[in-house]
Design a protein around this motif. Sequence first.
Motif, mmCIF file in Angstrom:
data_model
loop_
_atom_site.group_PDB
_atom_site.id
_atom_site.type_symbol
_atom_site.label_atom_id
_atom_site.label_comp_id
_atom_site.label_asym_id
_atom_site.label_seq_id
_atom_site.Cartn_x
_atom_site.Cartn_y
_atom_site.Cartn_z
ATOM 1 N N ARG A 95 -4.958 2.717 -10.489
ATOM 2 C CA ARG A 95 -4.976 4.153 -10.214
ATOM 3 C C ARG A 95 -4.541 4.431 -8.769
ATOM 4 N NH1 ARG A 95 -5.605 3.600 -14.913
ATOM 5 N NH2 ARG A 95 -7.250 4.492 -16.221
ATOM 6 N N ASP A 96 -4.728 3.445 -7.901
ATOM 7 C CA ASP A 96 -4.513 3.691 -6.470
ATOM 8 C C ASP A 96 -3.043 3.682 -6.070
ATOM 9 O OD1 ASP A 96 -7.164 3.890 -6.119
ATOM 10 O OD2 ASP A 96 -7.450 1.753 -5.648
ATOM 11 N N HIS A 97 -2.220 2.969 -6.842
ATOM 12 C CA HIS A 97 -0.819 2.817 -6.425
ATOM 13 C C HIS A 97 0.165 3.301 -7.468
ATOM 14 C CE1 HIS A 97 -3.245 -0.196 -4.310
ATOM 15 N NE2 HIS A 97 -2.584 0.292 -3.282
ATOM 16 N N LEU A 98 -0.339 3.975 -8.486
ATOM 17 C CA LEU A 98 0.539 4.378 -9.585
ATOM 18 C C LEU A 98 0.260 5.811 -10.002
ATOM 19 C CD1 LEU A 98 2.577 3.465 -11.849
ATOM 20 C CD2 LEU A 98 0.581 2.912 -13.241
ATOM 21 N N ILE A 99 1.330 6.611 -10.075
ATOM 22 C CA ILE A 99 1.213 7.924 -10.710
ATOM 23 C C ILE A 99 2.310 8.002 -11.774
ATOM 24 C CG2 ILE A 99 2.456 8.948 -8.699
ATOM 25 C CD1 ILE A 99 0.186 11.187 -10.543
ATOM 26 N N ILE A 100 1.907 8.340 -12.983
ATOM 27 C CA ILE A 100 2.858 8.447 -14.091
ATOM 28 C C ILE A 100 3.129 9.917 -14.357
ATOM 29 C CG2 ILE A 100 3.108 8.116 -16.594
ATOM 30 C CD1 ILE A 100 1.498 5.544 -16.311
ATOM 31 N N THR A 101 4.404 10.267 -14.504
ATOM 32 C CA THR A 101 4.711 11.618 -14.956
ATOM 33 C C THR A 101 5.390 11.506 -16.312
ATOM 34 O OG1 THR A 101 6.878 11.716 -13.883
ATOM 35 C CG2 THR A 101 4.980 12.453 -12.591
ATOM 36 N N ASN A 145 0.793 -1.228 0.000
ATOM 37 C CA ASN A 145 0.000 0.000 0.000
ATOM 38 C C ASN A 145 0.828 1.283 0.000
ATOM 39 O OD1 ASN A 145 -2.385 1.351 -0.210
ATOM 40 N ND2 ASN A 145 -2.684 1.521 2.027
ATOM 41 N N VAL A 146 1.781 1.349 -0.923
ATOM 42 C CA VAL A 146 2.518 2.593 -1.135
ATOM 43 C C VAL A 146 2.281 3.035 -2.578
ATOM 44 C CG1 VAL A 146 4.318 2.089 0.576
ATOM 45 C CG2 VAL A 146 4.679 1.428 -1.799
ATOM 46 N N LEU A 147 2.683 4.256 -2.866
ATOM 47 C CA LEU A 147 2.471 4.789 -4.213
ATOM 48 C C LEU A 147 3.765 4.640 -5.021
ATOM 49 C CD1 LEU A 147 0.403 6.434 -5.959
ATOM 50 C CD2 LEU A 147 1.520 8.496 -5.097
ATOM 51 N N LEU A 148 3.623 4.228 -6.272
ATOM 52 C CA LEU A 148 4.766 4.121 -7.174
ATOM 53 C C LEU A 148 4.681 5.264 -8.182
ATOM 54 C CD1 LEU A 148 7.187 2.420 -8.317
ATOM 55 C CD2 LEU A 148 5.497 1.185 -9.688
ATOM 56 N N MET A 149 5.755 6.062 -8.257
ATOM 57 C CA MET A 149 5.793 7.111 -9.277
ATOM 58 C C MET A 149 6.745 6.668 -10.377
ATOM 59 S SD MET A 149 7.205 11.022 -9.208
ATOM 60 C CE MET A 149 6.227 11.678 -7.896
ATOM 61 N N THR A 150 6.245 6.576 -11.613
ATOM 62 C CA THR A 150 7.139 6.227 -12.717
ATOM 63 C C THR A 150 7.304 7.467 -13.595
ATOM 64 O OG1 THR A 150 5.322 5.385 -14.080
ATOM 65 C CG2 THR A 150 6.466 3.785 -12.723
ATOM 66 N N ASP A 151 8.550 7.889 -13.720
ATOM 67 C CA ASP A 151 8.869 9.062 -14.530
ATOM 68 C C ASP A 151 9.215 8.574 -15.936
ATOM 69 O OD1 ASP A 151 9.987 11.225 -15.796
ATOM 70 O OD2 ASP A 151 11.366 11.758 -14.180
ATOM 71 N N GLU A 152 8.324 8.874 -16.891
ATOM 72 C CA GLU A 152 8.471 8.357 -18.258
ATOM 73 C C GLU A 152 9.121 9.363 -19.206
ATOM 74 O OE1 GLU A 152 4.644 6.868 -19.508
ATOM 75 O OE2 GLU A 152 4.721 5.196 -18.068
ATOM 76 N N CYS A 153 9.901 10.263 -18.632
ATOM 77 C CA CYS A 153 10.503 11.351 -19.419
ATOM 78 C C CYS A 153 11.243 10.866 -20.672
ATOM 79 C CB CYS A 153 11.449 12.098 -18.493
ATOM 80 S SG CYS A 153 12.191 13.547 -19.179
ATOM 81 N N TYR A 154 11.955 9.731 -20.567
ATOM 82 C CA TYR A 154 12.760 9.234 -21.700
ATOM 83 C C TYR A 154 12.165 7.974 -22.329
ATOM 84 C CZ TYR A 154 16.105 12.497 -19.728
ATOM 85 O OH TYR A 154 16.703 13.643 -19.262
ATOM 86 N N CYS A 155 10.868 7.729 -22.093
ATOM 87 C CA CYS A 155 10.285 6.425 -22.428
ATOM 88 C C CYS A 155 10.364 6.053 -23.912
ATOM 89 C CB CYS A 155 8.843 6.346 -21.941
ATOM 90 S SG CYS A 155 7.799 7.533 -22.778
#
Length: 390
Positions: free
Chosen positions: A224-230, A196-206
């Motif tokens: 949606r509950d555990h993932l934030i994409i930037t 129950n933690v949040l994962l941030m994936t930075d897709e800047c160079y994807c």
Amino acid sequence: MQLSERISRISVSSTLAVVQKAAQLRASGVSLVDFGAGEPDFPTPDNIKKAAIEAIHQNFTKYTPTSGTKELKEAIVERHAKDFGSNYKIEECLVTVGGKQAIFEAAAAVINHGDEVILPVPYWVSYLDIVNYAGGKVVPLTTREADDFQVRASDVEKLITPKTRLIIVNSPNNPTGAVIPDEEMEKLLALAKSRNVLLMTDECYCQFLYDGRKPFSLGHSGDRDHLIITGSLSKTYAMTGWRVGFALGAKNLLSNMLNLQSHSTSNPTSISQKAAVEALRGPQDSVRTMLAEYQRRRDKIVAGLRAIPGITCANPAGAFYVYPNVGAYLKKNGTANCQALVDRLLEEAHVAVVPGPGFGTEEHVRLSYATSTENIEEGLQRMKKFFVEM
Ligand SMILES: Cc1ncc(COP(=O)(O)O)c(C=O)c1O
């Protein structure tokens, strides 16, 4: 002037410090080979520039909704769906002033004082300062050069405590170019869910992946509950100066990030938003052309660095950075540390690189190969001479 405790938690980015020093030398007439700047050397593609000019002619020059235009949010979620099989609704998309603002706002929206944030080392400099500013505590996850700086969910798991709030991953990575394999990314999300933690994936160079690897995003999971994409258009479309990025995630999280945006920058520039729609919906061949060129340059620069005695260098699988180990040259001839070595390289060989300590390691330097082949060849020659004679 008495400054706040909060502002004293952040410092100038080491990347910007090198850019400034290099600019001073260049202004004094020195012919510099600059591996410092983390931005494409390609111009923004013409179709994108035309869309911006058209926007000005159409007087699309006023405030837009703070979260970005409906048209741009649609273009972002459509492109993400097409490229990665995700299914975000436009309410789950926030347009930001560069990817950096999305990361900053997400951190501000979820981190409480004393919360722990797991961050693989080496890391992009701004994560550390952003987490510190938000009041969090970075828990570093060591990765190893001999292992191509791989991030493993099993290692992340060992660092999770009741205070862990966020895990930040960036693949392909700045500064190493390391790519987290798709299966490992799935494991990271499963871990985030189970703890129950949040994962941030930075897709800047994807979009910049070499050797035939296919772009990947956890966005396909529907979580949606555990993932934030930037994400960002800066590098993908050579649009660093236009300042367009985005976040994809839970509606509730994004609406709170939006509150912060509404009291700071308001909307991203209206003209840039029109350009971004064209970038995302128009032809994508410029991205493929840049990728092919970056891969040729990667091959050249890695081979050249490995040919310098004493230097080791992991092979980047993406982005446009290499992160060679210069440990063999530290403490040589009165060179105290990595910063001193980088200063000497700049002043004596006129080659600009970024010192590793800003990214969390003591013995590396970062080179951006988003520069011409001629510059790469000249820079490699200068570096070889400098190190051999040191
Ligand atoms: C890893 C990473 N994330 C995010 C960004 C932010 O880019 P921008 O704010 O230009 O979209 C950068 C820029 O260098 C970066 O290297």
